[in-house]
Scaffold this active site. Structure first.
Site, PDB file in Angstrom:
ATOM      1  N   ASN A 210      73.909 -37.299 -51.914  1.00 38.72           N
ATOM      2  CA  ASN A 210      73.160 -36.228 -52.597  1.00 38.72           C
ATOM      3  C   ASN A 210      71.978 -36.829 -53.343  1.00 38.72           C
ATOM      4  O   ASN A 210      71.778 -38.041 -53.333  1.00 38.72           O
ATOM      5  CB  ASN A 210      74.088 -35.430 -53.518  1.00 38.72           C
ATOM      6  CG  ASN A 210      74.696 -36.287 -54.610  1.00 38.72           C
ATOM      7  OD1 ASN A 210      74.001 -36.793 -55.472  1.00 38.72           O
ATOM      8  ND2 ASN A 210      76.018 -36.480 -54.538  1.00 38.72           N
ATOM      9  N   PRO A 310      88.862 -36.395 -54.809  1.00 46.18           N
ATOM     10  CA  PRO A 310      89.493 -36.197 -56.125  1.00 46.18           C
ATOM     11  C   PRO A 310      88.460 -35.718 -57.134  1.00 46.18           C
ATOM     12  O   PRO A 310      87.278 -36.053 -57.019  1.00 46.18           O
ATOM     13  CB  PRO A 310      89.985 -37.608 -56.489  1.00 46.18           C
ATOM     14  CG  PRO A 310      89.151 -38.534 -55.679  1.00 46.18           C
ATOM     15  CD  PRO A 310      88.823 -37.796 -54.413  1.00 46.18           C
ATOM     16  N   LYS A 347      88.295 -27.603 -65.942  1.00 46.67           N
ATOM     17  CA  LYS A 347      88.386 -29.067 -65.859  1.00 46.67           C
ATOM     18  C   LYS A 347      89.174 -29.660 -67.025  1.00 46.67           C
ATOM     19  O   LYS A 347      89.595 -30.801 -66.982  1.00 46.67           O
ATOM     20  CB  LYS A 347      86.987 -29.673 -65.872  1.00 46.67           C
ATOM     21  CG  LYS A 347      86.076 -29.141 -64.783  1.00 46.67           C
ATOM     22  CD  LYS A 347      85.978 -30.114 -63.656  1.00 46.67           C
ATOM     23  CE  LYS A 347      84.917 -29.672 -62.676  1.00 46.67           C
ATOM     24  NZ  LYS A 347      84.730 -30.632 -61.616  1.00 46.67           N
TER      25      LYS A 347
HETATM   26  O1  C5P Z   1      83.050 -29.517 -59.909  1.00 46.09           O
HETATM   27  P1  C5P Z   1      81.625 -29.510 -60.306  1.00 46.09           P
HETATM   28  O2  C5P Z   1      80.766 -30.368 -59.443  1.00 46.09           O
HETATM   29  O3  C5P Z   1      81.053 -28.145 -60.462  1.00 46.09           O
HETATM   30  O4  C5P Z   1      81.606 -30.146 -61.793  1.00 46.09           O
HETATM   31  C1  C5P Z   1      80.664 -31.035 -62.253  1.00 46.09           C
HETATM   32  C2  C5P Z   1      81.274 -31.995 -63.241  1.00 46.09           C
HETATM   33  O5  C5P Z   1      82.490 -32.517 -62.713  1.00 46.09           O
HETATM   34  C3  C5P Z   1      80.403 -33.206 -63.491  1.00 46.09           C
HETATM   35  O6  C5P Z   1      80.672 -33.673 -64.794  1.00 46.09           O
HETATM   36  C4  C5P Z   1      80.889 -34.204 -62.447  1.00 46.09           C
HETATM   37  O7  C5P Z   1      80.628 -35.546 -62.838  1.00 46.09           O
HETATM   38  C5  C5P Z   1      82.369 -33.898 -62.408  1.00 46.09           C
HETATM   39  N1  C5P Z   1      83.001 -34.105 -61.108  1.00 46.09           N
HETATM   40  C6  C5P Z   1      83.894 -35.139 -60.927  1.00 46.09           C
HETATM   41  N2  C5P Z   1      84.546 -35.289 -59.742  1.00 46.09           N
HETATM   42  C7  C5P Z   1      84.324 -34.441 -58.730  1.00 46.09           C
HETATM   43  C8  C5P Z   1      83.439 -33.375 -58.877  1.00 46.09           C
HETATM   44  C9  C5P Z   1      82.774 -33.235 -60.075  1.00 46.09           C
HETATM   45  O8  C5P Z   1      84.079 -35.923 -61.865  1.00 46.09           O
HETATM   46  N3  C5P Z   1      84.958 -34.615 -57.585  1.00 46.09           N
END
Ligand code: C5P
Length: 415
Positions: A210, A310, A347
């Protein structure tokens, strides 16, 4: 925000290719309101000209111990007397050796021998020179005299070799300068930061990645470290140098990032702060191929099946050694604040820093850009931090964290 207003820095630029970075350092000191007067050694003059140094510092540049003009206008004694801090960047192996042995051979070494002010060195040299026992002994000697050091870091060198000896980046030297003048409110605290993208292989040559540049996470690691915290940065592949003074661990995939974060928590079960700034790939290819996926005439395009990665933030927030404060990021393209608020509970983190990466905001300008517009979301509601540089956001976050942890401790002490 803290500035260097009314602070005077004497910057000594010695010989080394990293001298060009000192021009940026002068600009940063001036931008922060500080006054900077420079000494350029004969070696330094081989890499940057007195004219560029003087144009940026808007001051006369001092180069010669025996110059009548320099001595009448500003003797080598006054140069250090009128400074609050002396910074040597780059500090060559030669200048460090002169300092350690008390030599006074030119204007820089003489001023340093006569100095009565704190000194910060930013060494820069070839890795063999750095590893040489003579240099290491000199550094030990200087350390015992209370001389502070920022960097060097590991990386590719101008000479084409790779190793320890790259000068700390100007922003990191600025952070070290700030630490001299301002309180270090996170001293004694430890922090874990995830940063950058993850890349998930499809075959030995291809991957899914990304646009994350890792700039925000790196800035946070540097700001927390400069506020006194002991920082571990776990980063995916980025085109940035490691921040000076930060324990940086390089990973590629989400699985490796989780393992590195868990290992940091196991190593320090009393970790105070975790900040997940990484743009972790949500999925990885179910069956990454060991051999290159070949394109064959007449065959249909391959189908890639994904499996979920994960969630590192969730794993940290629910870990048996959960850090006291867990902060996540939310990069959203729609319903920014609602999605970010939902993320807090989903989260299990304490704070979310939300930023809009929708096309309307021009996502090319968030990923990789130097500026960001964030909102801090926590149990108290939403706080709009406005648009500012990623460095300024990192410093503000460090200040908020320090305040929060101190209030938290006071609350516990009162109970
Ligand atoms: O799940 P999402 O991408 O919407 O959430 C973003 C937050 O979750 C960020 O802080 C990112 O670093 C963390 N994240 C993570 N592991 C993942 C997906 C997102 O630590 N697999």
């Amino acid at each position: 925000m803290q500035t260097l207003e009314n602070k005077s820095i004497l910057l000594i630029i010695s010989g080394g290719i990293a001298a060009y970075k000192s021009l940026e350092l002068i600009r940063l000191i001036r931008k922060s309101g500080g006054n900077v007067r420079c000494i350029l050694t004969k070696g330094g003059e081989q890499f940057v000209t007195p004219l560029s140094v003087s144009a940026l510092s808007e001051q006369h540049v001092y180069t010669d111990l025996w110059s009548l003009k320099d001595e009448t206008e500003m003797g080598h004694i006054r140069l250090s007397r009128e400074a609050d801090l002396i910074v040597i960047a780059p500090a060559s192996a030669n200048l460090l050796a002169q300092m350690a042995n008390g030599l006074a051979q030119d204007l820089a070494s003489t001023t340093l021998l006569a100095a009565d002010k704190p000194i910060l060195i930013a060494p820069a040299m070839n890795h063999q020179m750095w590893d040489n026992p003579a240099t290491q002994k000199n550094l030990k000697t200087l350390e015992t005299r209370g001389i502070k050091q920022v960097g060097p870091t590991k990386g590719d060198m101008a000479c084409g070799e790779h190793g320890m000896g790259r000068m700390a980046e100007p922003e990191d030297i600025m952070n070290a300068i700030n630490s001299f003048f301002f309180e270090r409110p996170l001293s004694g605290y430890s922090a874990l930061i995830s940063s950058g993208p993850t890349v998930e292989p499809l075959d030995p040559g291809r991957f899914i990645g990304n646009r994350s540049s890792g700039k925000q996470g790196r800035a946070i690691a540097a700001a927390l470290s400069s506020a006194g915290a002991n920082v571990t940065l776990v980063t995916g592949p980025v085109a940035l140098t490691d921040p000076a003074g930060v324990n940086t661990i390089h990973v590629e995939t989400a699985t490796q990032m989780l393992a590195a974060c868990e290992s940091a928590i196991e190593t320090d079960p009393k970790l105070d702060i975790a900040i997940c700034a990484a743009a972790v790939s949500d999925w990885r290819a179910k069956d990454a191929q060991d051999q290159k996926i070949k394109k064959r005439d007449g065959e249909t395009a391959p189908t890639i099946s994904f499996t979920e990665n994960p969630d590192i933030l969730r794993a940290i927030a629910n870990h048996k050694h959960r850090p006291t404060l867990v902060v996540g990021f939310a990069a959203e393209t729609e319903n920014l604040l609602d999605n970010a608020k939902a993320k807090l509970s989903r989260k299990g983190c304490d704070w979310v820093l939300a930023n809009d990466v929708s096309a309307a905001q021009d996502n090319q300008k968030v990923f990789g850009a130097d500026e960001n517009h964030v909102y801090l979301i926590n149990e108290n509601g939403v706080d709009d931090w406005g648009k500012s540089s990623k460095t300024a956001i990192a410093i503000k976050l460090a200040e908020h964290i320090a305040q929060h942890l101190q209030q938290d401790e006071q609350k516990h002490a009162a109970e």
